[in-house]
Write a protein that holds these residues in place. Structure first.
Motif, PDB file in Angstrom:
ATOM      1  N   LEU A   1       0.846  -1.179   0.000  1.00  0.00           N
ATOM      2  CA  LEU A   1       0.000   0.000   0.000  1.00  0.00           C
ATOM      3  C   LEU A   1       0.887   1.237   0.000  1.00  0.00           C
TER       4      LEU A   1
ATOM      5  N   GLU B   1      -3.721   3.427   4.638  1.00  0.00           N
ATOM      6  CA  GLU B   1      -4.673   2.322   4.723  1.00  0.00           C
ATOM      7  C   GLU B   1      -5.839   2.523   3.762  1.00  0.00           C
ATOM      8  N   ILE B   2      -6.525   1.444   3.468  1.00  0.00           N
ATOM      9  CA  ILE B   2      -7.675   1.515   2.576  1.00  0.00           C
ATOM     10  C   ILE B   2      -8.769   2.305   3.290  1.00  0.00           C
TER      11      ILE B   2
ATOM     12  N   THR C   1      -7.914   3.536  -2.697  1.00  0.00           N
ATOM     13  CA  THR C   1      -6.643   2.950  -2.314  1.00  0.00           C
ATOM     14  C   THR C   1      -5.621   3.097  -3.435  1.00  0.00           C
TER      15      THR C   1
ATOM     16  N   ASP D   1     -10.849   3.269  -6.707  1.00  0.00           N
ATOM     17  CA  ASP D   1     -11.835   3.673  -5.706  1.00  0.00           C
ATOM     18  C   ASP D   1     -13.230   3.215  -6.122  1.00  0.00           C
TER      19      ASP D   1
END
Length: 175
Positions: free
Chosen positions: A6, A39-40, A46, A63
């Protein structure tokens, strides 16, 4: 070899640089990456990066655009951008980012992934299971809003593309 992770706020500058390398009109890169990193988010927003020797060389930004942009309660994932630095292509990085995203979406029960692609990359997307429309032709979805079929067109010389992760079911949303 490469790794994926991420994106975080420390990646904002390199993401801006990579996005600026993409063909004009392909990526509507945000002015401010910070709220898309880490973070998502609840919005499904993300960004994932790929690194080679500790250097970010690619990213995928996705998204839940139907919910965010159109206030439709559709849990569809929009691929806003996938970009791999030209010097790092043909190593499976883009494929890995897409595969990871598809796996993540399946675990979350997301039924559709959609986006747009360049005409010259249409076969690459088809090889990954996506249906790709002709340039300028809309994706005629399986969803209607107040009786009108929802169609999603790609901008400019790009092609609409989509991947059903579950069989589509006709639905009419009343707003």
């Amino acid at each position: 070899m490469f790794t994926t992770r991420l994106a975080n706020v420390d990646d904002a500058a390199v993401l801006t640089t990579l996005a600026s390398m993409a063909p004009e009109g392909l990526i509507s890169a945000p002015d401010d990456w910070e709220h898309r990193l880490g973070e998502i988010h609840d919005s499904g927003n993300t960004t994932v990066v790929a690194e080679v020797c500790g250097q970010v060389v690619a990213f995928l930004w996705a998204d839940l655009a139907m919910h965010i942009d159109f206030e439709l309660d559709l849990n569809w994932l929009c691929l806003n951008a996938l970009f791999v630095d030209p010097a790092s292509r043909d190593q499976g990085i883009g494929k890995a980012l897409i595969t990871n995203t598809v796996n993540w979406a399946q675990k979350l029960g997301i039924p559709v992934i959609h986006g747009s692609c360049l005409v010259e990359s249409a076969d690459w997307w088809r090889a990954r299971g996506f249906t790709v429309a002709e340039p300028g032709a809309p994706w005629k979805t399986h969803v209607s809003v107040n009786g009108q079929r929802l169609q999603i067109a790609a901008a400019g010389d790009t092609c609409a593309m989509w991947l059903h992760l579950v069989p589509p079911v006709e639905v009419d949303i009343q707003k």
